[in-house]
Design an enzyme around this catalytic site. Structure first.
Site, PDB file in Angstrom:
ATOM      1  N   LYS A 197      29.643 -12.008  28.882  1.00 39.51           N
ATOM      2  CA  LYS A 197      29.077 -10.847  28.207  1.00 39.51           C
ATOM      3  C   LYS A 197      28.014 -10.223  29.104  1.00 39.51           C
ATOM      4  CE  LYS A 197      26.253  -9.132  24.530  1.00 39.51           C
ATOM      5  NZ  LYS A 197      25.060  -9.439  23.732  1.00 39.51           N
ATOM      6  N   GLY A 253      17.735  -7.252  17.455  1.00 33.72           N
ATOM      7  CA  GLY A 253      16.736  -7.946  16.651  1.00 33.72           C
ATOM      8  C   GLY A 253      16.046  -7.101  15.603  1.00 33.72           C
ATOM      9  N   ASN A 269      22.900 -12.643  16.149  1.00 35.44           N
ATOM     10  CA  ASN A 269      22.070 -13.818  16.352  1.00 35.44           C
ATOM     11  C   ASN A 269      20.894 -13.824  15.375  1.00 35.44           C
ATOM     12  OD1 ASN A 269      20.349 -15.315  19.248  1.00 35.44           O
ATOM     13  ND2 ASN A 269      20.636 -16.060  17.200  1.00 35.44           N
ATOM     14  N   THR A 270      20.007 -12.839  15.510  1.00 39.15           N
ATOM     15  CA  THR A 270      18.765 -12.830  14.738  1.00 39.15           C
ATOM     16  C   THR A 270      19.012 -12.817  13.233  1.00 39.15           C
ATOM     17  OG1 THR A 270      17.761 -11.570  16.554  1.00 39.15           O
ATOM     18  CG2 THR A 270      16.521 -11.694  14.510  1.00 39.15           C
ATOM     19  N   ALA A 272      24.369  -6.231  18.008  1.00 35.09           N
ATOM     20  CA  ALA A 272      22.942  -5.939  17.826  1.00 35.09           C
ATOM     21  C   ALA A 272      22.697  -5.094  16.587  1.00 35.09           C
ATOM     22  CB  ALA A 272      22.336  -5.242  19.037  1.00 35.09           C
ATOM     23  N   GLY A 273      21.634  -5.448  15.878  1.00 37.12           N
ATOM     24  CA  GLY A 273      21.147  -4.648  14.768  1.00 37.12           C
ATOM     25  C   GLY A 273      21.557  -5.102  13.389  1.00 37.12           C
TER      26      GLY A 273
END
EC number: 2.8.1.10
Length: 289
Positions: free
Chosen positions: A132, A193, A241-242, A219-220
């Site tokens: 990635k 994040g 992830n977050t 993301a987001g």
């Protein structure tokens, strides 16, 4: 240095040796139906949820959350080994590379040169060619630097890597990356994040319509409904992830995300009802008393 040359290579005075390993960066039961696999770079997976391995309290929690998510692909960052304390726990001791597909990423890289060097180290350390790529613009937004991303993608593809690429939600840039040879396009839903969800669903849909390789929102995502929206837009998967790691109960949120991905995918395949300006009664009027 290639691993095949280790035995015949000697270190000279002044040489520097870097030893790297993989860290968190970025339930295998109940996977997606077998008749709807996720395919990227010729590899076939059951789950359309990809998860990062950073920001958890410890590696035990990381492993339990990944198991609950049903994910088969996990992103990992490449970092130097702390040779002064070899007793420190390592991600590979908790998340088995034989069970999961490790996806080395370039988290923390702000130039094409840094990103290319990082992934070359990853390939030598673990033998992985599916990677990635993310080249960041600044620390405040972690927005992709597309000029550097193009340079890095070109160099990596020329070097034999299969590149899944983090990019802006720009259909023109996405098409260019596909034409260069990237195997998956990964536009941000919102800032890394941030948990703001998908800010521009229209451009995500345009990207999906513009390219033939898999499109994954990266993301987001903040909660399960964001993941479902991404899948309802037609995306092939979601990387997060977050949203899991920073939830009050990461393991429970991981399971919620697994179910949201499946629900969103089924909803997209089923096709939503048309929007209407006025009411349309569910019960027929014929025979009304």
């Amino acid at each position: 240095m290639a691993r095949t040359t280790y035995k015949e290579t000697a270190l000279d005075e002044g040489d520097q040796l870097e030893i790297v390993h993989f860290i968190g960066g970025g339930d295998r039961s109940d996977p997606q139906p077998a008749d709807d696999p996720f395919t990227v770079a010729g590899r076939v997976f059951s789950s359309r949820l990809l998860v990062g391995t950073g920001k958890y309290r410890d590696f035990e929690e990381t492993a339990r959350a990944i198991e609950a998510s049903g994910a088969e692909i996990v992103t990992v960052a490449v970092r130097r080994v702390n040779v002064s304390d070899p007793s420190q726990p390592m991600l590979v001791d908790y998340v088995d590379p034989a069970k999961y597909t490790y996806l080395p990423n370039t988290a923390g890289c702000f130039t094409a040169d840094e990103a290319v060097r990082t992934l070359r180290l990853a390939r030598e350390a673990g033998g992985w060619s599916l990677v990635k790529l993310e080249v960041l613009g600044d620390q405040r937004t972690l927005y992709p630097n597309m000029a550097e991303t193009f340079l890095a993608a070109e160099a990596l593809i020329r070097d034999g890597f299969e590149v899944m690429v983090y990019c802006a939600d720009d259909p023109i840039a996405a098409k260019r990356l596909e034409d260069m040879g990237c195997v998956a396009i990964m536009p941000l839903g919102s800032l890394i994040g941030s948990g703001l969800g998908i800010i521009n669903p229209y451009t995500i849909r345009l990207i999906k319509e513009s390219v033939s390789v898999p499109v994954l929102v990266d993301a987001g995502v903040g909660t399960a409904s964001d993941a479902a929206v991404a899948m309802e837009l037609g995306c092939d998967g979601v990387l997060m992830n977050t949203a899991i790691a920073q939830a009050k109960d990461p393991v429970r949120m991981a399971r919620a995300m697994r179910l949201a991905i499946e629900a969103g995918r089924l909803s997209y395949q089923a096709g939503r009802m048309p929007r209407k300006l006025y009411a349309d009664p569910s019960s027929p009027l014929a025979g009304l008393i």
